[in-house]
Design an enzyme around this catalytic site. Structure first.
Site, PDB file in Angstrom:
ATOM      1  N   GLU A   1       0.872  -1.187   0.000  1.00  0.00           N
ATOM      2  CA  GLU A   1       0.000   0.000   0.000  1.00  0.00           C
ATOM      3  C   GLU A   1       0.904   1.231   0.000  1.00  0.00           C
ATOM      4  O   GLU A   1       2.010   1.199   0.580  1.00  0.00           O
ATOM      5  CB  GLU A   1      -0.845  -0.015   1.279  1.00  0.00           C
ATOM      6  CG  GLU A   1      -1.621   1.252   1.581  1.00  0.00           C
ATOM      7  CD  GLU A   1      -2.143   1.310   3.034  1.00  0.00           C
ATOM      8  OE1 GLU A   1      -1.420   0.896   3.946  1.00  0.00           O
ATOM      9  OE2 GLU A   1      -3.282   1.770   3.220  1.00  0.00           O
TER      10      GLU A   1
ATOM     11  N   ASN B   1      -6.889   6.509  -1.285  1.00  0.00           N
ATOM     12  CA  ASN B   1      -5.814   5.539  -1.054  1.00  0.00           C
ATOM     13  C   ASN B   1      -6.115   4.420  -2.052  1.00  0.00           C
ATOM     14  O   ASN B   1      -7.085   3.672  -1.878  1.00  0.00           O
ATOM     15  CB  ASN B   1      -5.883   5.040   0.401  1.00  0.00           C
ATOM     16  CG  ASN B   1      -4.679   4.194   0.770  1.00  0.00           C
ATOM     17  OD1 ASN B   1      -3.994   3.661  -0.117  1.00  0.00           O
ATOM     18  ND2 ASN B   1      -4.418   4.050   2.058  1.00  0.00           N
TER      19      ASN B   1
ATOM     20  N   LYS C   1      -9.558   2.480  -1.409  1.00  0.00           N
ATOM     21  CA  LYS C   1      -9.730   1.920  -0.061  1.00  0.00           C
ATOM     22  C   LYS C   1     -11.079   2.297   0.562  1.00  0.00           C
ATOM     23  O   LYS C   1     -11.433   3.489   0.648  1.00  0.00           O
ATOM     24  CB  LYS C   1      -8.586   2.406   0.845  1.00  0.00           C
ATOM     25  CG  LYS C   1      -8.487   1.712   2.196  1.00  0.00           C
ATOM     26  CD  LYS C   1      -7.192   2.133   2.870  1.00  0.00           C
ATOM     27  CE  LYS C   1      -6.965   1.426   4.185  1.00  0.00           C
ATOM     28  NZ  LYS C   1      -5.659   1.839   4.788  1.00  0.00           N
TER      29      LYS C   1
ATOM     30  N   GLU D   1      -5.699   8.887   7.987  1.00  0.00           N
ATOM     31  CA  GLU D   1      -6.267   8.449   6.706  1.00  0.00           C
ATOM     32  C   GLU D   1      -7.666   9.011   6.481  1.00  0.00           C
ATOM     33  O   GLU D   1      -8.040   9.299   5.353  1.00  0.00           O
ATOM     34  CB  GLU D   1      -6.298   6.925   6.635  1.00  0.00           C
ATOM     35  CG  GLU D   1      -4.909   6.313   6.509  1.00  0.00           C
ATOM     36  CD  GLU D   1      -4.947   4.859   6.103  1.00  0.00           C
ATOM     37  OE1 GLU D   1      -4.482   4.018   6.879  1.00  0.00           O
ATOM     38  OE2 GLU D   1      -5.422   4.567   5.004  1.00  0.00           O
TER      39      GLU D   1
ATOM     40  N   ASN E   1       0.481  -0.957   5.470  1.00  0.00           N
ATOM     41  CA  ASN E   1       1.430  -0.207   6.306  1.00  0.00           C
ATOM     42  C   ASN E   1       0.865  -0.317   7.718  1.00  0.00           C
ATOM     43  O   ASN E   1      -0.101   0.389   8.037  1.00  0.00           O
ATOM     44  CB  ASN E   1       1.486   1.277   5.922  1.00  0.00           C
ATOM     45  CG  ASN E   1       2.168   1.550   4.594  1.00  0.00           C
ATOM     46  OD1 ASN E   1       3.247   2.100   4.544  1.00  0.00           O
ATOM     47  ND2 ASN E   1       1.528   1.198   3.494  1.00  0.00           N
TER      48      ASN E   1
HETATM   49  N1  ING Z   1      -2.998   0.549   8.878  1.00  0.00           N
HETATM   50  C1  ING Z   1      -3.387  -0.247   9.959  1.00  0.00           C
HETATM   51  C2  ING Z   1      -4.067  -1.546   9.564  1.00  0.00           C
HETATM   52  O1  ING Z   1      -5.274  -1.662   9.528  1.00  0.00           O
HETATM   53  C3  ING Z   1      -4.236  -0.466  12.183  1.00  0.00           C
HETATM   54  C4  ING Z   1      -4.185   0.463  10.996  1.00  0.00           C
HETATM   55  C5  ING Z   1      -3.047  -0.888  12.803  1.00  0.00           C
HETATM   56  C6  ING Z   1      -5.437  -0.968  12.610  1.00  0.00           C
HETATM   57  C7  ING Z   1      -3.091  -1.780  13.889  1.00  0.00           C
HETATM   58  C8  ING Z   1      -5.496  -1.858  13.687  1.00  0.00           C
HETATM   59  C9  ING Z   1      -4.330  -2.264  14.315  1.00  0.00           C
HETATM   60  O2  ING Z   1      -3.311  -2.488   9.339  1.00  0.00           O
HETATM   61  C10 ING Z   1      -3.655   0.898   7.731  1.00  0.00           C
HETATM   62  N2  ING Z   1      -2.962   1.663   6.874  1.00  0.00           N
HETATM   63  O3  ING Z   1      -4.817   0.579   7.506  1.00  0.00           O
END
Ligand code: ING
Length: 303
Positions: free
Chosen positions: A46, A109, A126, A145, A196
């Site tokens: 991503e 995104n 997204k 985001e 990410n």
């Molecule tokens: N990043 C993370 C994901 O869903 C996140 C946000 C991190 C959510 C850790 C929950 C726990 O993997 C993105 N860019 O969506």
């Protein structure tokens, strides 16, 4: 059988001021490595062209716009498209998309599937945007985001490419079973996604040690419950003082991880996949026509 060799092409950190040319050179190096191993399909992360900029509150719009692509391919990414075409390799690429429609700017995104003739055969924007809209100064880093991207307006499309039915999603989408089920209902045989994912989740630090587990749990469940292959590719490593998980992998329709990266830098892992294997699940335990009971699922679609 419909066999092909696929690659997850993980990226290590991208610095805030790293040029597109530098990043594209890294992508091309990974694509050439994958090709050398016989791969005809490569999945990049991503937001694969820039650092994960939603970790900062960027007030200046011109500064923010620097992280987006206004056309694809463009002068910076053309060498990647040309190399892929020359080598006969298709790829998935995540990037920040900025378009102007009716005099208005729209930011998504996004990800694309490019086939082995170098043509863009599909685009995704997204749907599940994690994080928050306003900066919150209690956080060690932001996750904006919801500020920097609009909710994707293309749904969850499936495209015919590389001899199969290909679906895409992005990062947080993988945590929502609905993502994989909609793609599965549309016949996706391979779901490609980039992510990410910081190892620190500020709202629930007691889950930090579970980030790798939750990453694979989400994708393995999605693969198994929908009888599809899943390739998930990380932007990994310590990027601008924020640790991002690795764990890029290729997952069979049985839910088994059959290829996995070892580090948190630029690294490929490859495996031969057979798209025909989806039927082992889709004609049996997850035969939707025979076993699914949508009449009992209505709360899933309640607003
Ligand atoms: N990043 C993370 C994901 O869903 C996140 C946000 C991190 C959510 C850790 C929950 C726990 O993997 C993105 N860019 O969506």
């Amino acid at each position: 059988s419909r066999k092909l060799i696929a690659a997850t092409a993980q990226l290590g950190p991208i610095a805030r001021d790293e040029s597109r040319a530098s990043v594209v050179a890294r992508l091309i190096a990974l694509l050439e490595q994958a090709h050398a191993r016989g791969a005809t399909l490569v999945v990049f992360p991503e937001l694969a062209l820039t650092t994960f900029f939603p970790r900062w509150y960027i007030e200046d719009e011109a500064e923010l716009d620097r992280f987006y692509e206004t056309e694809m391919p463009n002068a910076d990414t053309q060498p990647l498209f040309e190399t892929a075409k020359r080598l006969g390799v298709g790829f998935y690429l995540g990037y920040a998309e900025l378009i102007e429609e009716g005099g208005e700017k729209h930011r998504y995104n996004a990800s694309i599937i490019v086939d082995d003739s170098g043509e863009i055969v599909g685009k995704y924007r997204k749907v599940h945007l994690p994080g928050h809209f306003n900066p919150e100064d209690w956080r060690p880093f932001q996750h904006l985001e919801k500020r920097y991207f609009e909710h994707g307006n293309l749904g969850f499309p499936v495209y015919e490419a590389m001899g199969g039915k290909m679906g895409m999603c992005l990062c947080n989408d993988r945590r929502w079973p609905e993502t994989f089920r909609v793609l599965g209902l549309r016949g996706a045989e391979l779901v490609m996604l980039g992510y990410n994912t910081p190892s620190h989740y500020p709202q629930a630090p007691e889950h930090d040690h579970l980030q790798d587990f939750h990453n694979h749990l989400s994708m393995q469940a999605g693969a198994y419950a929908n009888g599809c292959w899943v390739i998930g590719t990380a932007k990994a490593g310590r990027e601008e003082d924020c640790d991002l998980i690795g764990g890029s992998c290729i997952i069979a329709p049985t839910g088994e991880i059959i290829a996995l990266t070892q580090g948190v830098g630029d690294e490929i892992a490859t495996a031969e996949i057979d798209l025909d294997r989806c039927k082992e699940l889709r004609e049996n335990v997850f035969n939707f026509a025979l076993h699914r009971e949508p009449g009992d699922y209505t709360p899933i679609c309640d607003g």
